[in-house]
Design an enzyme around this catalytic site. Structure first.
Site, PDB file in Angstrom:
ATOM      1  CG  ASP A   1      -3.100   6.049   6.441  1.00 48.59           C
ATOM      2  OD1 ASP A   1      -1.968   5.736   6.842  1.00 48.59           O
ATOM      3  OD2 ASP A   1      -3.582   5.564   5.392  1.00 48.59           O
TER       4      ASP A   1
ATOM      5  CB  SER B   1      -0.935   0.007   1.214  1.00 47.15           C
ATOM      6  OG  SER B   1      -0.197  -0.132   2.417  1.00 47.15           O
TER       7      SER B   1
ATOM      8  CG  HIS C   1      -0.122   4.150   4.256  1.00 46.47           C
ATOM      9  ND1 HIS C   1      -1.407   3.825   4.662  1.00 46.47           N
ATOM     10  CD2 HIS C   1       0.389   3.037   3.684  1.00 46.47           C
ATOM     11  CE1 HIS C   1      -1.660   2.571   4.333  1.00 46.47           C
ATOM     12  NE2 HIS C   1      -0.588   2.067   3.740  1.00 46.47           N
TER      13      HIS C   1
END
Length: 384
Positions: A345, A38, A348
């Site tokens: 977040d 991600s 990340h």
């Protein structure tokens, strides 16, 4: 002028492969191929049945006119910045529907949120979660679909065949050899496998055994990428996972978890040894860049003001303590001063943090990219 009998799309790609003057600008490499999780996903998870998605606001609020693309960030990722420095536009997500040969002429991004070195990563906590025994159907909502590195390599093999079909074997091999490959795995194998509550993995492997198994599997996958034509590889180390908001929210003092960080440091050291030792001997035509942002990230945590940051212990967008429980979504808390936050977040970095790390990788010293940096890698003549 189009040659008789040669399709326009083939001429376009041939132009890219030859670095001819028909390009809008002279890119430093023909294409970028990106594999990972991600941290560098640009939207593949938009197209799979997954809770690990970033296709809702406020993700991407500072990029693409604020329209979410699937990046787990407020803006650009590390490969986005590296692509800008190399003058190559961001490659599209592999799973984007109806991609033409022109669309993939500058590479592809195969990265997937929750993906890992191990095929089981991203799913272990589902199969072992006790609620499956009591309420098996309700547990289906916890399942996270993802593309492991193995699956991403399968997709890349298909991409290579597409190039071969359009260009012929020799031209396709040259194109692939001159391109740069960015590979970023390992983080999920810890935070979404080994460290997950109820995961069976710690009962099967102690920390050292798990690390050895990860490195062995990862090495085989990197070798597979080499066999498919990759010659210039940038392999990312894992950042300090013990310092992310999702880990900090579990503490009382909001300080980095030293045990988690020790796992990461062990993995990174083993990966670097593998890249500079066994793999370098086994893959004679490869040129590696080991991109290690761990120390820089720790410095940003300890000395945030030096980088313009004010908040390093909570996410800009999220829910729960320190915005570290749930990822960014329309109902999340959202900070207004995003450039002052280290984390976007629970997991990340922000675009501002990504830019610092990407710049280190591109033209930094051997403290951050070794034995050469990405700028130097781009100028290396590849051997098919």
């Amino acid at each position: 002028m189009e040659q008789r009998g040669v399709p326009k799309f083939q001429l376009f790609l041939a132009c890219v492969l030859s670095n001819a003057a028909c390009l809008l600008h002279a890119a430093k490499v023909p294409a970028l191929f990106i594999f990972g999780d991600s941290l560098i996903d640009v939207g593949n998870n938009n197209y799979i049945n997954s809770l690990a998605k970033a296709d809702v606001r406020y993700n991407g609020i500072d990029y693409n006119h604020g329209v979410p693309t699937g990046r787990f960030c407020n803006g650009r990722t590390i490969p986005d910045f590296l692509g800008e420095y190399l003058e190559v536009p961001p490659p599209p997500a592999y799973l984007t529907p109806n991609l033409t040969i022109k669309d993939i002429s500058r590479g592809l991004n195969y990265a997937s949120g929750a993906g890992g070195v191990l095929d089981a990563t991203g799913a272990n906590y589902v199969s072992s979660h006790p609620c499956q025994v009591l309420l098996p159907y309700c547990c289906l909502v916890f399942q996270i679909a993802r593309l492991s590195f193995n699956q991403q390599l399968v997709y890349f093999a298909g991409t290579k065949q597409r190039y071969v079909t359009e260009l012929g074997m020799d031209a396709a091999n040259k194109f692939l050899a001159d391109s740069i490959y960015m590979v970023a795995f390992g983080a999920n194998d810890y935070i979404n496998n080994y460290l997950v509550t109820f995961s069976p993995t710690p009962s099967l492997y102690n920390t050292s055994q798990f690390q050895d198994m990860l490195i062995s599997t990862y090495s085989q996958q990197i070798s597979r990428l080499y066999d498919l034509g990759a010659r210039k590889m940038v392999v990312f180390g894992v950042g300090p996972l013990g310092c992310i908001p999702n880990q900090l929210m579990r503490t009382t003092d909001q300080k980095c978890n030293p045990q988690v960080n020790s796992y990461v440091q062990g993995f990174n050291a083993a990966l670097q040894r593998q890249l500079s030792g066994i793999l370098l001997k086994q893959l004679p035509k490869v040129r590696f860049v080991y991109a290690h942002g761990y120390d820089r990230f720790i410095d940003m945590v300890k000395s945030p003001a030096s980088y313009g940051f004010k908040v390093t212990d909570e996410g800009c967008c999220g829910l729960g303590r320190l915005n570290g429980l749930l990822a960014c979504m329309p109902i999340s808390n959202l900070c207004s001063n995003r450039k002052e936050y280290l984390f976007w977040d629970p997991f990340h970095p922000t675009e501002a943090a990504n830019m610092v790390i990407a710049t280190d990788f591109y033209n930094g010293t051997t403290a951050y990219a070794s034995p050469i940096n990405v700028e130097e890698l781009a100028s290396v003549s590849a051997v098919v």
